[in-house]
Enzyme design. Structure first.
Site, PDB file in Angstrom:
ATOM      1  N   LYS A 162       0.826  -1.199   0.000  1.00 55.40           N
ATOM      2  CA  LYS A 162       0.000   0.000   0.000  1.00 55.40           C
ATOM      3  C   LYS A 162       0.865   1.255   0.000  1.00 55.40           C
ATOM      4  O   LYS A 162       1.983   1.267   0.532  1.00 55.40           O
ATOM      5  CB  LYS A 162      -0.953   0.009   1.201  1.00 55.40           C
ATOM      6  CG  LYS A 162      -0.322  -0.201   2.559  1.00 55.40           C
ATOM      7  CD  LYS A 162      -1.414  -0.389   3.616  1.00 55.40           C
ATOM      8  CE  LYS A 162      -0.840  -0.726   4.977  1.00 55.40           C
ATOM      9  NZ  LYS A 162      -1.906  -0.948   5.990  1.00 55.40           N
ATOM     10  N   ARG A 212     -11.749  -0.687  13.764  1.00 60.10           N
ATOM     11  CA  ARG A 212     -11.408   0.680  14.146  1.00 60.10           C
ATOM     12  C   ARG A 212     -11.682   0.826  15.645  1.00 60.10           C
ATOM     13  O   ARG A 212     -12.822   0.791  16.092  1.00 60.10           O
ATOM     14  CB  ARG A 212     -12.219   1.681  13.334  1.00 60.10           C
ATOM     15  CG  ARG A 212     -12.153   3.124  13.844  1.00 60.10           C
ATOM     16  CD  ARG A 212     -10.757   3.716  13.882  1.00 60.10           C
ATOM     17  NE  ARG A 212     -10.057   3.640  12.620  1.00 60.10           N
ATOM     18  CZ  ARG A 212     -10.205   4.525  11.641  1.00 60.10           C
ATOM     19  NH1 ARG A 212     -11.071   5.522  11.758  1.00 60.10           N
ATOM     20  NH2 ARG A 212      -9.511   4.385  10.519  1.00 60.10           N
ATOM     21  N   ARG A 227     -14.794  -3.541  10.203  1.00 65.86           N
ATOM     22  CA  ARG A 227     -15.134  -3.280   8.805  1.00 65.86           C
ATOM     23  C   ARG A 227     -14.784  -4.525   8.002  1.00 65.86           C
ATOM     24  O   ARG A 227     -13.615  -4.814   7.760  1.00 65.86           O
ATOM     25  CB  ARG A 227     -14.398  -2.031   8.326  1.00 65.86           C
ATOM     26  CG  ARG A 227     -14.825  -0.779   9.113  1.00 65.86           C
ATOM     27  CD  ARG A 227     -13.821   0.325   9.058  1.00 65.86           C
ATOM     28  NE  ARG A 227     -12.552  -0.062   9.658  1.00 65.86           N
ATOM     29  CZ  ARG A 227     -11.467   0.719   9.647  1.00 65.86           C
ATOM     30  NH1 ARG A 227     -11.493   1.900   9.060  1.00 65.86           N
ATOM     31  NH2 ARG A 227     -10.351   0.298  10.212  1.00 65.86           N
ATOM     32  N   ARG A 235     -10.109  -5.617   1.098  1.00 67.22           N
ATOM     33  CA  ARG A 235     -10.159  -4.385   1.876  1.00 67.22           C
ATOM     34  C   ARG A 235     -11.463  -4.315   2.667  1.00 67.22           C
ATOM     35  O   ARG A 235     -12.546  -4.535   2.120  1.00 67.22           O
ATOM     36  CB  ARG A 235     -10.050  -3.163   0.964  1.00 67.22           C
ATOM     37  CG  ARG A 235      -8.773  -3.128   0.144  1.00 67.22           C
ATOM     38  CD  ARG A 235      -8.800  -2.030  -0.893  1.00 67.22           C
ATOM     39  NE  ARG A 235      -9.883  -2.230  -1.857  1.00 67.22           N
ATOM     40  CZ  ARG A 235     -10.239  -1.355  -2.796  1.00 67.22           C
ATOM     41  NH1 ARG A 235      -9.601  -0.207  -2.884  1.00 67.22           N
ATOM     42  NH2 ARG A 235     -11.210  -1.621  -3.631  1.00 67.22           N
ATOM     43  N   ASP A 275      -6.276   1.013  13.879  1.00 66.30           N
ATOM     44  CA  ASP A 275      -6.763  -0.052  13.007  1.00 66.30           C
ATOM     45  C   ASP A 275      -6.090  -1.346  13.424  1.00 66.30           C
ATOM     46  O   ASP A 275      -4.853  -1.427  13.461  1.00 66.30           O
ATOM     47  CB  ASP A 275      -6.477   0.264  11.543  1.00 66.30           C
ATOM     48  CG  ASP A 275      -7.379   1.365  10.998  1.00 66.30           C
ATOM     49  OD1 ASP A 275      -8.328   1.754  11.706  1.00 66.30           O
ATOM     50  OD2 ASP A 275      -7.124   1.821   9.878  1.00 66.30           O
ATOM     51  N   GLU A 283      -2.544   0.425  11.569  1.00 64.49           N
ATOM     52  CA  GLU A 283      -2.434   1.862  11.323  1.00 64.49           C
ATOM     53  C   GLU A 283      -2.809   2.619  12.587  1.00 64.49           C
ATOM     54  O   GLU A 283      -3.540   2.105  13.447  1.00 64.49           O
ATOM     55  CB  GLU A 283      -3.343   2.325  10.174  1.00 64.49           C
ATOM     56  CG  GLU A 283      -2.910   1.887   8.803  1.00 64.49           C
ATOM     57  CD  GLU A 283      -3.728   2.546   7.681  1.00 64.49           C
ATOM     58  OE1 GLU A 283      -4.389   3.571   7.942  1.00 64.49           O
ATOM     59  OE2 GLU A 283      -3.693   2.019   6.564  1.00 64.49           O
ATOM     60  N   ASN A 285      -4.556   6.252  13.104  1.00 64.96           N
ATOM     61  CA  ASN A 285      -5.198   7.362  12.400  1.00 64.96           C
ATOM     62  C   ASN A 285      -5.378   8.549  13.338  1.00 64.96           C
ATOM     63  O   ASN A 285      -5.999   8.425  14.392  1.00 64.96           O
ATOM     64  CB  ASN A 285      -6.557   6.918  11.864  1.00 64.96           C
ATOM     65  CG  ASN A 285      -6.434   5.816  10.831  1.00 64.96           C
ATOM     66  OD1 ASN A 285      -6.304   6.081   9.645  1.00 64.96           O
ATOM     67  ND2 ASN A 285      -6.453   4.566  11.282  1.00 64.96           N
TER      68      ASN A 285
END
Length: 316
Positions: A162, A212, A227, A235, A275, A283, A285
């Site tokens: 990515k 999340r 998600r 994804r 994440d 991740e 965020n």
């Protein structure tokens, strides 16, 4: 309080899911005054304070995308004249976002209270911030070298590639063991060594959702939004068609959240979105974490209420 939201154009909001809208709605319900501008509206001139052309708005009862606010006034005000300034501009973290954080940091020196703290926004690029907490992540490579990517694939066989500046699942590729089209994917992302790429071992737990997990003022919200990829996608991002399912934090979620929360809060990050896939952090965020509405709608946890509670603690 007078609260200024530095955000994307109000006209672009999807109010049925927008987290900034949820913040505004909760703040207005408590009697706080709502104002908004875009980063392009912020300016500094020698001998003056950092200012912005702002719109004072009132949220309507309908909350529909085409008529969810009315403007009562437009004025030029110094950012330090507000009780709180919330930086809610969506990624990408490009040069203009970087410059905006410097203007907001100058406003801090003039007395403004800015959330998240501008220096912390700069120092925590959302993909690279995980490197500091390597004990919680899957095998990961950050490189501009095409050969290093090929070597990583040879070692781990099933990988995710990515770009560092993507959002919403943009530009994410999975490469399985056969390696078909790996060269083309590297060329697309790496651009002959001009762009740095993040590569991670594929985590099969993505089938159960890219979670999340929200941190507010150093405290984990007890529910996350998983998600879940749909229709053969790798994804889970909602923007890529993922299905959002609210659920209680797992033991691994709590462990990671509690490990990171004090450090991130101490750096001036009032709101953070972690994440997590399975038991691995993927991740951090910090620019404009989302999922308030989805969690609130599916549980008895009002996330916007928790956030405005925290904002009031810092500003009243």
């Amino acid at each position: 309080m007078d609260i200024l939201f530095v955000a994307d154009p109000l006209e672009s909001f999807k109010t049925y899911k927008d987290t900034t809208f949820a913040m505004m709605r909760e703040a207005q319900a408590r009697g706080h005054r709502i104002h908004a501008c875009e980063p392009v509206d912020v300016l500094w001139s020698q001998g003056a304070l950092v200012k912005a052309r702002v719109r004072s708005i009132t949220l309507t009862l309908t909350g529909q995308d085409d008529a969810w606010f009315t403007v009562s006034a437009t004025d030029v005000r110094s950012l330090s004249s507000f009780d709180a300034v919330l930086m809610r501009k969506d990624p990408p973290f490009d040069s203009e976002f970087f410059y905006a954080t410097h203007l907001l940091e100058q406003a801090e020196r003039e007395g403004a209270k800015v959330f998240n703290k501008p220096a912390a926004l700069r120092n925590h690029p959302e993909k690279l911030a995980i490197l500091e907490f390597a004990e919680h992540i899957a095998p990961t490579l950050v490189t501009r070298s095409a050969q290093a990517i090929r070597d990583f694939h040879a070692e781990h066989h099933d990988i995710i590639l990515k770009p560092l500046d993507g959002m919403g699942g943009m530009g994410i590729f999975r490469m399985k063991e056969d390696g078909l089209n790996l060269g083309a994917i590297i060329e697309t992302l790496n651009q002959d060594g001009a762009q740095t790429v993040m590569v991670q071992r594929y985590l099969p737990a993505i089938a159960y959702g890219d979670k999340r997990v929200l941190l507010i003022d150093g405290e984990p919200v007890p529910f996350c939004l998983a998600r879940i990829p749909q229709g053969g996608e790798v994804r889970g991002n909602l923007a890529a068609g993922g299905k959002g399912v609210a659920q209680e934090l797992s033991e691994a979620d709590w462990r990671i959240a509690r490990a990171l929360a004090p450090t991130l809060a101490a750096r001036g990050l009032l709101l953070v979105g972690l994440d997590i896939i399975g038991d691995k952090l993927t991740e951090i965020n910090v620019t404009s974490p989302t999922c308030f509405q989805e969690i609130t709608q599916q549980t008895d946890c009002n996330v916007a209420q928790l956030f405005i509670d925290a904002l009031e603690r810092h500003c009243l």
